[in-house]
Design an enzyme around this catalytic site. Structure first.
Site, PDB file in Angstrom:
ATOM      1  CB  SER A 296      -6.209  11.766  -2.536  1.00  0.00           C
ATOM      2  OG  SER A 296      -4.884  12.137  -2.003  1.00  0.00           O
TER       3      SER A 296
ATOM      4  CB  THR B 166      -1.055   0.057   1.208  1.00  0.00           C
ATOM      5  OG1 THR B 166      -0.247   0.036   2.354  1.00  0.00           O
ATOM      6  CG2 THR B 166      -2.026  -1.202   0.848  1.00  0.00           C
TER       7      THR B 166
ATOM      8  CD  GLU C  74       1.918   5.008   6.431  1.00  0.00           C
ATOM      9  OE1 GLU C  74       1.166   4.548   5.648  1.00  0.00           O
ATOM     10  OE2 GLU C  74       1.546   5.793   7.558  1.00  0.00           O
TER      11      GLU C  74
ATOM     12  CB  THR D 285       3.086  -7.152  10.492  1.00  0.00           C
ATOM     13  OG1 THR D 285       3.224  -5.829  10.078  1.00  0.00           O
ATOM     14  CG2 THR D 285       3.345  -8.156   9.459  1.00  0.00           C
TER      15      THR D 285
ATOM     16  CG  ASN E 250      -0.652   8.362   7.682  1.00  0.00           C
ATOM     17  OD1 ASN E 250      -1.324   7.360   7.091  1.00  0.00           O
ATOM     18  ND2 ASN E 250       0.676   8.356   8.057  1.00  0.00           N
TER      19      ASN E 250
END
Lengths: 412, 412
Positions: free
Chosen positions: A412, A160, A284, A197, A407
């Protein structure tokens, strides 16, 4: 490329094929952008499968479905994973969607639908577009292969916000035969596993009885995926599957006392640790991999609790991002972990730099040297509570502007 | 300027003087930049004082000192607060420094040093420069005044990363007399009180017995400062002092059953709630004030736990910063709060916008309308678990680039 993180086996970064596993990946169109988002794995008849799932009280439909199917059996013949939609907070229609996917895989592979495991990752609260998956599935079933490249493609298709695909293999010699283990994982944000996870699958051709596989799966989870925390946000969709296809020509491992189990477990654990650390490293917005080791604890639970509290502290993580030697924030995090500590016995080291001794700044403390160390990409924070013999370790990353950007714009 | 957050009393934003409290502020030079960093409050002979302190296991020296002095008495005659140095993780020398400060205040004001409370805020792990404080103290003792402006100056002097000073007053009529209550607070980051908030002091001229003041202080803390969380990072230095100078010409309130206690408590609570919400509103880098209300819980503890988990979720907070209607992250946070929930009974509203009904997206859900709402500066997230009659509320803010900037450069 070879890694040597574990002395007992050699990790191979180009994934190796696993006899008894065929797989393929493709695009169902769950993402707007043209990227693969669907992976199908098929396991041979002799396979046993165990799994650990998220402890979230709002677990996603695929978790509810998969957990139910594995509740009383170690038999599973397929695993379908989609990215782009978590199928979480989707109620009864979501559960029906997971069930429909399982039925379609079952029909295509000629296996019972309750032998099909489902994993989903992506946005929460969006209905799963089953029609898109149904359209893509026949081509995936057709393309199933035991080719090594399919593992790399699968690792890419389940991503992702991950910036790198995560796949790794190991070989371990048991009874004169090379046993192969290959694992893939995805995870980057919403990473604070209570049980596993985001999504991971590790397959081996070893013959392991179902009764053993389940506890093996739990132990490996605890030593690897449960040690990672990126942001303290545990997912609705966490799942880790451990597959033993039983194709290797050695006698079945069907007793906990079988000495061969230890060799196999060490190799599986090494794979899992490698994947778990990759998840922290690919957190991230992360620019640093951070290892937090807590020793001298009264028990392992206390050590884990303190390590996780430090790892999840936004103030520690922002200081690390800025390479700021603001170690007092580590002391503050230790203090709020809910564990009794004696400040006078506390030691803290960053790498080889002594920072705190007996609860206050170490005599040899050198801020310039510590700042230089903190500018590196690999940081180890070692705590000694001076209270007992127990220890534990947690892996995390720093908290940067990148996390906010990713985040704020995730959907979008 | 007048606020009407509480129906039972009117809040006055320009602080009012409190009979029996004299105070002053100035500069000890604990910060490099030229700004005030030291506040002295002196209380009259009839005063009673209660306090709640951080539950941190690595509590700072001033907390250890102050907690000790108030352990068996409600008598205190002064409170010295410094910004710029937390005097935490400073070991025995740190405790000696707090003690020396108390002794110097005691000598200047002619009160026993054990009747002097100390509060510190700033960087952890740095020794407190007692000489600088000692140099500044005589001028502060000289300047002690009951002038209203001294309260505003004190609120400014205790700031760290706060962007606005926090001071407020209220008047409540008891037995035909106007009782005055004035409070100041500081807090912006490292805000997740287990007991209080960073630093706050609320003084009233009401005559309240010490035996009552302590439980009153606890109840007020629970209803106000304990409802705020900016980043989940609980400080080593949290403290909240409640002072009753007893100068107002009414009979002492010395029984829990005294009906006048309820009026006074409502006004003190209103002051504390106002200050606590200001702290959330002034959270580091915050652009939005977020109120999270959880109803329909089996008990108040569960409601608080879920509200805090949502409030501390980096993923919820970053979505709010970006005005992104990614409400699935609220579902995920509810799921990991460690409380049993039934997804089928779950409702979520953002302001007046129905988002989730029965665990899945509401029929009337309108993403464009929700996004417009999320662009505002005041967000209310209301959860109904559908499981019971208990409820609770927590206040927080969004997580923005500003938080990263402030906390990467805090010490510089």
């Amino acid at each position: 490329m070879v890694d040597t993180t574990n002395a007992s086996c050699v990790l191979v970064r180009e994934p190796l094929p696993v006899q008894g596993v065929r797989l393929s990946s493709g695009r169902a169109g769950l993402y707007k952008k043209p990227r693969p988002d669907l992976v199908l794995l098929a396991f041979g008849e002799k396979s046993h499968v165990a799994a650990t799932f998220t402890l979230s009280a709002t677990a996603a439909a695929p978790v509810l479905w998969s957990r139910d199917q594995l509740a009383n059996t170690s038999h599973a013949r397929a695993l379908l994973i989609n990215a782009g939609c978590a199928n979480a907070a989707t109620g009864a229609p979501g559960l029906a969607a997971a069930q429909t996917c399982a039925a379609q895989v079952g029909a295509l592979l000629d296996v019972p639908s309750h032998h099909v495991q489902i994993g989903s990752t992506g946005v929460i609260g969006v209905p799963l577009d089953v029609a898109k998956i149904a359209s893509a599935l026949p081509a995936l079933a057709e393309a199933l292969t035991d080719d090594a490249k399919a593992w790399s493609a699968a690792a890419a298709a389940i991503m992702t916000t991950d910036t790198i695909p995560k796949a790794v293999s190991a070989r371990v010699n048991i009874d004169g035969h090379d046993i192969t283990i290959t694992g893939i994982a995805k995870g980057s944000g919403m990473i604070a596993p209570n049980m596993a996870t985001m999504l991971a699958a590790i397959a081996s051709d070893a013959p392991v009885a179902g009764s053993i596989l389940s506890s093996l799966c739990q132990r490996v989870t605890q030593a690897s995926f449960n040690r990672v925390t990126v942001d303290g946000d545990c997912s609705t969709n966490d799942a880790f599957w451990l597959i033993a296809t039983g194709e290797a020509p050695i006698a079945p491992i069907d007793a906990e006392t079988d000495p061969r189990l230890a060799s196999l477990e060490a190799a599986i654990e090494a794979i899992a640790i490698h994947l778990a650390q990759k998840i922290a490293r690919d957190g991230e917005g992360a620019t640093k991999f951070v290892r937090i080791h807590v020793a001298g604890a009264a028990n392992a639970q206390s050590a884990r609790k303190i390590a996780k509290t430090i790892a999840e502290s936004p103030l520690v993580k922002t200081a690390l991002a800025a390479s700021d030697a603001n170690w007092g924030r580590v002391v503050a995090a230790i203090g709020r972990a809910g564990v009794a500590v004696n400040l006078d016995k506390l030691s803290i080291d960053f790498g080889t730099h002594a920072v705190v001794r007996g609860g206050l700044v170490a005599a040899s403390y050198d801020e310039a040297a510590l700042s230089a160390y903190l500018r590196g990409e690999n940081i180890t924070i070692s705590i000694d509570l001076g209270l007992g013999a127990a220890q534990d370790e947690v892996w995390t990353c720093d908290l940067t502007h990148g996390y906010i950007d990713i985040n704020g714009s995730y959907r979008s």
